[in-house]
Write a protein that holds these residues in place. Structure first.
Motif, PDB file in Angstrom:
ATOM      1  N   GLU A 127       0.823  -1.207   0.000  1.00 27.36           N
ATOM      2  CA  GLU A 127       0.000   0.000   0.000  1.00 27.36           C
ATOM      3  C   GLU A 127       0.857   1.257   0.000  1.00 27.36           C
ATOM      4  N   GLY A 128       0.554   2.157  -0.942  1.00 32.73           N
ATOM      5  CA  GLY A 128       1.268   3.424  -1.070  1.00 32.73           C
ATOM      6  C   GLY A 128       2.624   3.309  -1.741  1.00 32.73           C
ATOM      7  N   LEU A 129       3.015   2.110  -2.152  1.00 35.28           N
ATOM      8  CA  LEU A 129       4.320   1.887  -2.784  1.00 35.28           C
ATOM      9  C   LEU A 129       4.154   1.540  -4.264  1.00 35.28           C
ATOM     10  N   VAL A 130       5.271   1.505  -4.976  1.00 35.31           N
ATOM     11  CA  VAL A 130       5.244   1.044  -6.363  1.00 35.31           C
ATOM     12  C   VAL A 130       4.707  -0.379  -6.372  1.00 35.31           C
ATOM     13  N   GLY A 131       3.790  -0.658  -7.267  1.00 37.73           N
ATOM     14  CA  GLY A 131       3.214  -1.989  -7.357  1.00 37.73           C
ATOM     15  C   GLY A 131       2.074  -2.248  -6.390  1.00 37.73           C
ATOM     16  N   GLU A 132       1.479  -1.189  -5.805  1.00 40.45           N
ATOM     17  CA  GLU A 132       0.351  -1.388  -4.896  1.00 40.45           C
ATOM     18  C   GLU A 132      -0.710  -2.241  -5.588  1.00 40.45           C
ATOM     19  N   GLN A 133      -1.171  -3.260  -4.869  1.00 40.39           N
ATOM     20  CA  GLN A 133      -2.108  -4.193  -5.479  1.00 40.39           C
ATOM     21  C   GLN A 133      -3.042  -4.812  -4.457  1.00 40.39           C
ATOM     22  N   ALA A 164      -5.283  -7.091  -8.533  1.00 34.41           N
ATOM     23  CA  ALA A 164      -5.554  -5.880  -9.287  1.00 34.41           C
ATOM     24  C   ALA A 164      -4.552  -4.833  -8.847  1.00 34.41           C
ATOM     25  N   PHE A 165      -4.007  -4.105  -9.806  1.00 33.99           N
ATOM     26  CA  PHE A 165      -3.068  -3.038  -9.502  1.00 33.99           C
ATOM     27  C   PHE A 165      -3.801  -1.708  -9.462  1.00 33.99           C
ATOM     28  N   LYS A 166      -3.481  -0.905  -8.446  1.00 34.67           N
ATOM     29  CA  LYS A 166      -4.083   0.423  -8.361  1.00 34.67           C
ATOM     30  C   LYS A 166      -3.723   1.214  -9.616  1.00 34.67           C
ATOM     31  N   ASP A 167      -2.474   1.051 -10.090  1.00 34.09           N
ATOM     32  CA  ASP A 167      -2.014   1.666 -11.334  1.00 34.09           C
ATOM     33  C   ASP A 167      -1.471   0.530 -12.202  1.00 34.09           C
ATOM     34  N   GLN A 168      -2.273   0.077 -13.165  1.00 39.44           N
ATOM     35  CA  GLN A 168      -1.900  -1.112 -13.933  1.00 39.44           C
ATOM     36  C   GLN A 168      -0.618  -0.919 -14.747  1.00 39.44           C
ATOM     37  N   THR A 169      -0.185   0.323 -14.956  1.00 41.20           N
ATOM     38  CA  THR A 169       1.079   0.524 -15.653  1.00 41.20           C
ATOM     39  C   THR A 169       2.266   0.074 -14.784  1.00 41.20           C
ATOM     40  N   GLN A 170       2.020  -0.199 -13.513  1.00 38.86           N
ATOM     41  CA  GLN A 170       3.072  -0.663 -12.604  1.00 38.86           C
ATOM     42  C   GLN A 170       3.146  -2.193 -12.516  1.00 38.86           C
TER      43      GLN A 170
END
Length: 141
Positions: A108-114, A131-137
């Motif tokens: 949570e709050g880091l790169v790859g949050e899922q 699921a990724f919060k930001d799927q580009t990660q």
């Protein structure tokens, strides 16, 4: 990068009817071709085939520690859209799926949050849906 193509995955199951019901009725996968020894499914746009294999006396369960949890290895699954993850998790809870790792937010709050969750099919194949919060990660370091 080229457009993502559907993958094909074949997994062993020792009770074809029970697993057919699980993938079709619990996970909601559309059934395709079948025989008395295998069944094809549309697994979220991918081809999953369950193949009958007699049950073995021992089950070699292996886990790796990730984020303080015992993640079953091997496992497979699908990356869902962030907005779909909770609805699918609630659907599985309503179908009384027994989670190995309950749905939660990792990194949570880091790169790859899922968001992630783990459970087994009736033959002991481990599945992970995330699921990724930001799927580009998805592949970010």
């Amino acid at each position: 990068m080229r457009r993502i193509q559907p993958f094909h995955l074949a997994v062993p199951v020792y009770n074809l009817d029970e697993c057919r019901n699980f993938y079709r009725d619990i996970l909601g996968c559309e059934e395709g071709r079948s025989s008395d020894h295998w069944v094809d499914f549309n697994f979220f746009g991918h081809q999953l085939v369950i193949h009958y294999k007699p049950k073995e006396d021992t089950r070699d369960t292996h886990t790796n520690a990730v984020d303080g949890k015992a993640v079953p290895v091997p496992h497979f699954g699908v990356v869902l859209a962030w907005d779909d993850f909770q609805d699918f998790a609630n659907h599985l809870k309503n179908k009384h799926v027994d989670f190995v790792i309950e749905p939660y937010i990792r990194f949570e709050g880091l790169v790859g949050e899922q968001a992630t969750m783990f459970f087994y099919d009736p033959s002991g194949n481990a599945l992970e849906f995330k699921a990724f919060k930001d799927q580009t990660q998805l592949f970010a370091k």
